[in-house]
Design an enzyme around this catalytic site. Structure first.
Site, PDB file in Angstrom:
ATOM      1  N   HIS A   1     -15.033  -3.985   0.019  1.00  0.00           N
ATOM      2  CA  HIS A   1     -14.991  -3.273  -1.255  1.00  0.00           C
ATOM      3  C   HIS A   1     -16.342  -2.795  -1.801  1.00  0.00           C
ATOM      4  CE1 HIS A   1     -13.774  -2.861  -5.631  1.00  0.00           C
ATOM      5  NE2 HIS A   1     -12.796  -2.241  -5.029  1.00  0.00           N
TER       6      HIS A   1
ATOM      7  N   ASN B   1       0.833  -1.207   0.000  1.00  0.00           N
ATOM      8  CA  ASN B   1       0.000   0.000   0.000  1.00  0.00           C
ATOM      9  C   ASN B   1       0.867   1.255   0.000  1.00  0.00           C
ATOM     10  OD1 ASN B   1      -2.327  -1.518   0.123  1.00  0.00           O
ATOM     11  ND2 ASN B   1      -2.698  -1.182   2.293  1.00  0.00           N
TER      12      ASN B   1
ATOM     13  N   HIS C   1     -14.954   3.030 -15.148  1.00  0.00           N
ATOM     14  CA  HIS C   1     -14.773   2.251 -13.916  1.00  0.00           C
ATOM     15  C   HIS C   1     -16.010   1.428 -13.592  1.00  0.00           C
ATOM     16  CE1 HIS C   1     -14.130   1.935  -9.395  1.00  0.00           C
ATOM     17  NE2 HIS C   1     -12.982   1.500  -9.885  1.00  0.00           N
TER      18      HIS C   1
ATOM     19  N   ARG D   1     -14.091   1.977   4.398  1.00  0.00           N
ATOM     20  CA  ARG D   1     -12.886   1.180   4.649  1.00  0.00           C
ATOM     21  C   ARG D   1     -11.621   2.035   4.668  1.00  0.00           C
ATOM     22  NH1 ARG D   1      -9.276  -0.574   0.893  1.00  0.00           N
ATOM     23  NH2 ARG D   1     -10.822  -0.443  -0.769  1.00  0.00           N
TER      24      ARG D   1
ATOM     25  N   TYR E   1     -11.807 -10.028  -1.844  1.00  0.00           N
ATOM     26  CA  TYR E   1     -12.540  -8.762  -1.761  1.00  0.00           C
ATOM     27  C   TYR E   1     -14.017  -9.071  -1.531  1.00  0.00           C
ATOM     28  CZ  TYR E   1      -8.698  -6.071  -3.972  1.00  0.00           C
ATOM     29  OH  TYR E   1      -7.513  -5.467  -4.274  1.00  0.00           O
TER      30      TYR E   1
ATOM     31  N   ARG F   1      -4.992   1.682 -13.317  1.00  0.00           N
ATOM     32  CA  ARG F   1      -3.649   1.876 -12.770  1.00  0.00           C
ATOM     33  C   ARG F   1      -2.994   0.570 -12.341  1.00  0.00           C
ATOM     34  NH1 ARG F   1      -4.161   6.411  -9.612  1.00  0.00           N
ATOM     35  NH2 ARG F   1      -3.156   7.730 -11.155  1.00  0.00           N
TER      36      ARG F   1
ATOM     37  N   ARG G   1     -10.212  -4.733 -14.342  1.00  0.00           N
ATOM     38  CA  ARG G   1      -9.095  -5.593 -13.928  1.00  0.00           C
ATOM     39  C   ARG G   1      -9.528  -7.051 -14.043  1.00  0.00           C
ATOM     40  NH1 ARG G   1      -5.656  -1.920 -11.325  1.00  0.00           N
ATOM     41  NH2 ARG G   1      -6.707  -0.326 -10.085  1.00  0.00           N
TER      42      ARG G   1
END
Length: 692
Positions: free
Chosen positions: A598, A46, A440, A570, A474, A410, A380
Site C-alpha cells: 500500500h 474486489n 485523502h 500493486r 497493509y 467510499r 478510515r
C-alpha cells in the site's frame, strides 16, 4: 517490435488483470490451503466493489449517450462494458475451477465441505436444531405472486431463488404450475457451519446448503412435487449523488446519499447457471434487467467474499504463521516519543513494525500537560479505534482537538458519520473538508508549549489510514518528525480545509490538488535533463495505481531520453513498459502476497543527491487533481537509506513479483538468482537491524 494498438492499457481492464493476480494466489500450491480460500474471498470482494464503482461509472457514460473514448484510454464505453463482462465470465469460471481444486486438497487434509445431498443421517439432528435455533428466526422468505410487488433486492446480498412445481389433479398441467419464492441468505449468521467432528474428519456445510436441506421445513404450506433453489445476486451503482439542498447539513446529505445506494440502479446480475430457464426469465423480467447490465452466469455459490472468514479449524499448518510486529530500532516505546522525535526522524513500516508507535504518539499527546493542540485527518478508522479513543481522551483533558473527517470515504461513510457524531459529542472540533474535493491525506500535527509562549511542533505523515486493523495486513510507511518547516507547512494544509479559497505556497510538501502533478512532472523533467547531458538519471516509484495519462506520457518521455525507470505498482497500471521507441527503459512489476502492498514512495536520482517523497497520493487523476493529498520529503539520511533498501528488497522479488508487459499475462518474474520473497525478506531486514 510493433507498437501496441494503444499507448495505454484501459484502467478497468488493468484492474481485472490485478484481480487475476489475486486469483493466482488462490491457485499457488505454495500458499497455505486456508489462505488460498481467503484470497478467493478477496478476489470476490474486489469484484463486487469493481462493479459497484468502476463498471457503474462506465455504464453511466453509456446511459448518457457518450462514447467516453477520451477518458477510457481510447476505448468506447459500450465496447468496454462487453469486454469487461467477457473478462469477468472467464475469471469467474477460473475461480470456480480453483475452488474445486482447493476443496479436493482439503479432503486430503480431512476437511470436507459438503452440500445438502451429502448430509449423513447422524448429522441431520444437529443441522435441523441449528436451523430452527439460529437460521429460521433470521430468514426472510418472500412468496412471489401477482398480488405482491417484486421486492427490491439488496446490493450484493445473496438470495436463493426457489422454484416449486405445485401438485395438480391434472398431471399434464402440473409441469406448468410453478410457484416462485426468494430467500435472503442471512448475513448475520456465519456462512460456514462447522459440524461435529466425525472419525477424525471435519465436515463443513455452507449456510446456503443448510437452508436447501431444510426447504421442506420452510414451505410446509405448499403441496409440491418438486422443489429447487438457485443462488442469485445483484450489484448496484455505489456512486454517491449528493443532494444540493442547502438547508441540509453535510452529514445529512451524505447519510441520505448512502441510504440511496439501497435503491440505486443494478449494474450486475449474477445467477447460478444451472437455474431453470423459466425461473431466470421470470426474474429478469420482474427485475427490469437492462441490456447494458452485466449478466453473468456463475456457479452454485455467490458472495464468495465470505471465504475471507473461512473458519480456522485449529489448523495452523494450513495458514500463514503470524509474524510478531517488531520495535523500531532506537525508538523506545517506554520513553517519551516526543523527546526522541525532537532529536531525529523515525520511520514506521507496518506490519513489520508495531503500530503502537502511532497509537502511543497520540496517547502521549492526550496526557502531556504541555500539549495544547492536536490536528489530524481521518479517512478510515478501525471499528473499535484506539486512535479515536486517544483523540477523545485528549479533548477530555482540555486539549484543542481538530479532526478533519472525510464523510465520502467510499464504503466507510456510515462508520465515519458515526465517529463524527461521537467526536462532536465529546467536544472535538470537526472539519468536513473542501467542497468538491475528498481529503485523502494522512497527516497529524501536535503543538506543544515547551516553555511559556514557545510552541514546538511534532507530527506524522503516512501513506496509509490511521487504522490498527489494516495496519496488520497493509504495508505502509509513516514518518515521525519534528522538522519545523515541514510541520509549519502541514499547519497550512489544515488552514486550507477551512479557507479553501486561499491557495498556500509550499517549499517542502507536495500538496494536491494544486501542486502534486506539476511537482512530480518537474522532478521527472530534471531526470530527463540529466540523461540528455549524458549523466546517470533514474526514477524509482512505488504506488497502488498509475492511471494518469499525463504522468504516463511523462514517463514515456523520460524513457525515450534514457532515464531508467523502475515501477512497483500493486494494482492498476495504464502504462505499457518495454516497448521500443516508447518505453524500453521502463520496467514494471506488481507484488501480490500475504500483505497488501500500500505505500506510495517516489525516489529521484537527482545526479546523486537523491530526492525522496512519501505520499498519500497514487498517480491517478483523482489523487492529483480532485483530492487533498500530502507528499512529504525525506531529509533524514538514515530514513532515506532505509527507504532505498526496502525499495530494493521489493524490486528484487522473484517469487511473488509479476511483470507488466504488452502480453498482459501476469507472468511471474524469474531472474535466475536466489529466491527473494520481498515481504518475508523485509521482515528479516528489520530483524537484522535490531540485532546489528
Amino acid at each position: 517490435m510493433a507498437r501496441p494498438k494503444n499507448d495505454y492499457i484501459n484502467r478497468e481492464i488493468s484492474w481485472l488483470h490485478f484481480n487475476d493476480r489475486v486469483l493466482q494466489e488462490c491457485a499457488d500450491p505454495k500458499v497455505p490451503l486456508i489462505e488460498r480460500l481467503r484470497f478467493l474471498g478477496i478476489f470476490s470482494n474486489n469484484l463486487d466493489e469493481f462493479f459497484k464503482v468502476r463498471y457503474a461509472t462506465v455504464k453511466r457514460i453509456v446511459d448518457a449517450g457518450k462514447s467516453g473514448k477520451s477518458v477510457l484510454g481510447g476505448e468506447k464505453a459500450k465496447d468496454l462494458l462487453e469486454e469487461i463482462t467477457t473478462n469477468v465470465i472467464q475469471l469467474q469460471s477460473k475461480s470456480s475451477q480453483i475452488l474445486g481444486e482447493i476443496q479436493e486438497e482439503l479432503k486430503e487434509q480431512g476437511i470436507y465441505i459438503i452440500d445438502e445431498t451429502q448430509v449423513e443421517s447422524d448429522q441431520e439432528d444437529f443441522i435441523l436444531e441449528y436451523f430452527y435455533e439460529k437460521v429460521n428466526p433470521e430468514l426472510i422468505t418472500i412468496i412471489l405472486n401477482k398480488d405482491v410487488d417484486f421486492p427490491r433486492l439488496k446490493d450484493t446480498a445473496a438470495y436463493l431463488a426457489v422454484r416449486l412445481v405445485l401438485k395438480s389433479k391434472d398431471k399434464k398441467e402440473e409441469s406448468k404450475n410453478f410457484q416462485y419464492a426468494l430467500i435472503e441468505i442471512p448475513s448475520s449468521i456465519d456462512r460456514f457451519v462447522v459440524l461435529p467432528e466425525k472419525d477424525g474428519k471435519q465436515h463443513i456445510i455452507i449456510l446456503d446448503d443448510l437452508i436447501r436441506f431444510c426447504l421442506g421445513e420452510i414451505f410446509t404450506m405448499f403441496e409440491y412435487s418438486e422443489i429447487s433453489a438457485h443462488m442469485i445476486k445483484i450489484t448496484r451503482d455505489a456512486e454517491l449523488d449528493i443532494d444540493e439542498d442547502l438547508s441540509k447539513s453535510f452529514i445529512e446529505k451524505i447519510s441520505s446519499s448512502v441510504a440511496h445506494r439501497k435503491i440505486s440502479n443494478p449494474v450486475r446480475f449474477v445467477y447460478d447457471k444451472r437455474i431453470k430457464i423459466d425461473t431466470l426469465r421470470f426474474l429478469k423480467d420482474k427485475m427490469d434487467i437492462e441490456e447494458t447490465d452485466s449478466v453473468i452466469p456463475g456457479g452454485r455459490y455467490h458472495n464468495r467474499r465470505d471465504y475471507m472468514g473461512f473458519p480456522h479449524l485449529g489448523r495452523t499448518d494450513l495458514q500463514y504463521g503470524k509474524i510478531e510486529p517488531l520495535p523500531i530500532k532506537g525508538f523506545d516505546l517506554k520513553k517519551s516519543l516526543f523527546a526522541q522525535v525532537a532529536k531525529r526522524d523515525y520511520l514506521q513500516y507496518v506490519p513489520y513494525h508495531t503500530y503502537a508507535y502511532t497509537v502511543n504518539f497520540l496517547k502521549e499527546a492526550a496526557l502531556d500537560p504541555k500539549v495544547t493542540e492536536i490536528k489530524i485527518t481521518v479517512y478510515r478508522l478501525a471499528k473499535n479505534s484506539q486512535i479515536a479513543a486517544a483523540l477523545i481522551n485528549a479533548a477530555k483533558n482540555g486539549k484543542k482537538v481538530t479532526v478533519q473527517i472525510e464523510l465520502q470515504a467510499r464504503f466507510d461513510e456510515r462508520a465515519n458519520i458515526k465517529y463524527a457524531n461521537q467526536f462532536k459529542e465529546e467536544g472535538i472540533r470537526l472539519i468536513f473538508g473542501v467542497p468538491g474535493l475528498k481529503v485523502h491525506s494522512k497527516i497529524c500535527l501536535v503543538e506543544r508549549e515547551e516553555t511559556p509562549g514557545q510552541i514546538s511542533r511534532y507530527g506524522f505523515i503516512s501513506t496509509g489510514n490511521f487504522n490498527e486493523k489494516t495496519a496488520r495486513i497493509y504495508t505502509d510507511y509513516t514518518l515521525f518528525t519534528a522538522h519545523e518547516e515541514i510541520l509549519r507547512e502541514l499547519d497550512k494544509v489544515f488552514d486550507f480545509f477551512e479557507t479553501s479559497y486561499k491557495i498556500n505556497k509550499y517549499r517542502h510538501l507536495i500538496v494536491s490538488p494544486h501542486y502534486t502533478k506539476n511537482a512530480f512532472l518537474r522532478l521527472i523533467d530534471n531526470e530527463i535533463a540529466l540523461a540528455q547531458e549524458g549523466k546517470e538519471a533514474s526514477v524509482k516509484l512505488k504506488m497502488n495505481s498509475l492511471t494518469s495519462y499525463k504522468m504516463v506520457d511523462k514517463l514515456y518521455e523520460a524513457s525515450r531520453a534514457g532515464v531508467k525507470v523502475q515501477l512497483i505498482v500493486r494494482g492498476i497500471c495504464c502504462l505499457v513498459p518495454g516497448v521500443k521507441g516508447m518505453s524500453e527503459n521502463i520496467e514494471a512489476i506488481s507484488v501480490v502476497d500475504k500483505f497488501l502492498e500500500h505505500p506510495r514512495l517516489f525516489i529521484f536520482g537527482n545526479g546523486g543527491d537523491t530526492r525522496m517523497y512519501l505520499s498519500s497520493a497514487d498517480w491517478m487523476t483523482r489523487n492529483l487533481d480532485n483530492r487533498v493529498e500530502v507528499g512529504c520529503p525525506i531529509y533524514d539520511p538514515e530514513v532515506q537509506q532505509e527507504l532505498l533498501e526496502t525499495f530494493e528488497i521489493c524490486w528484487r522479488d522473484n517469487v511473488k513479483a509479476r511483470i507488466f508487459s504488452e502480453k498482459h499475462d501476469n507472468a511471474y518474474r524469474k531472474t535466475g538468482k536466489p529466491e527473494v520473497r520481498s515481504q518475508f525478506a523485509t521482515y528479516a531486514y528489520y530483524q537484522n537491524k535490531l540485532e546489528g
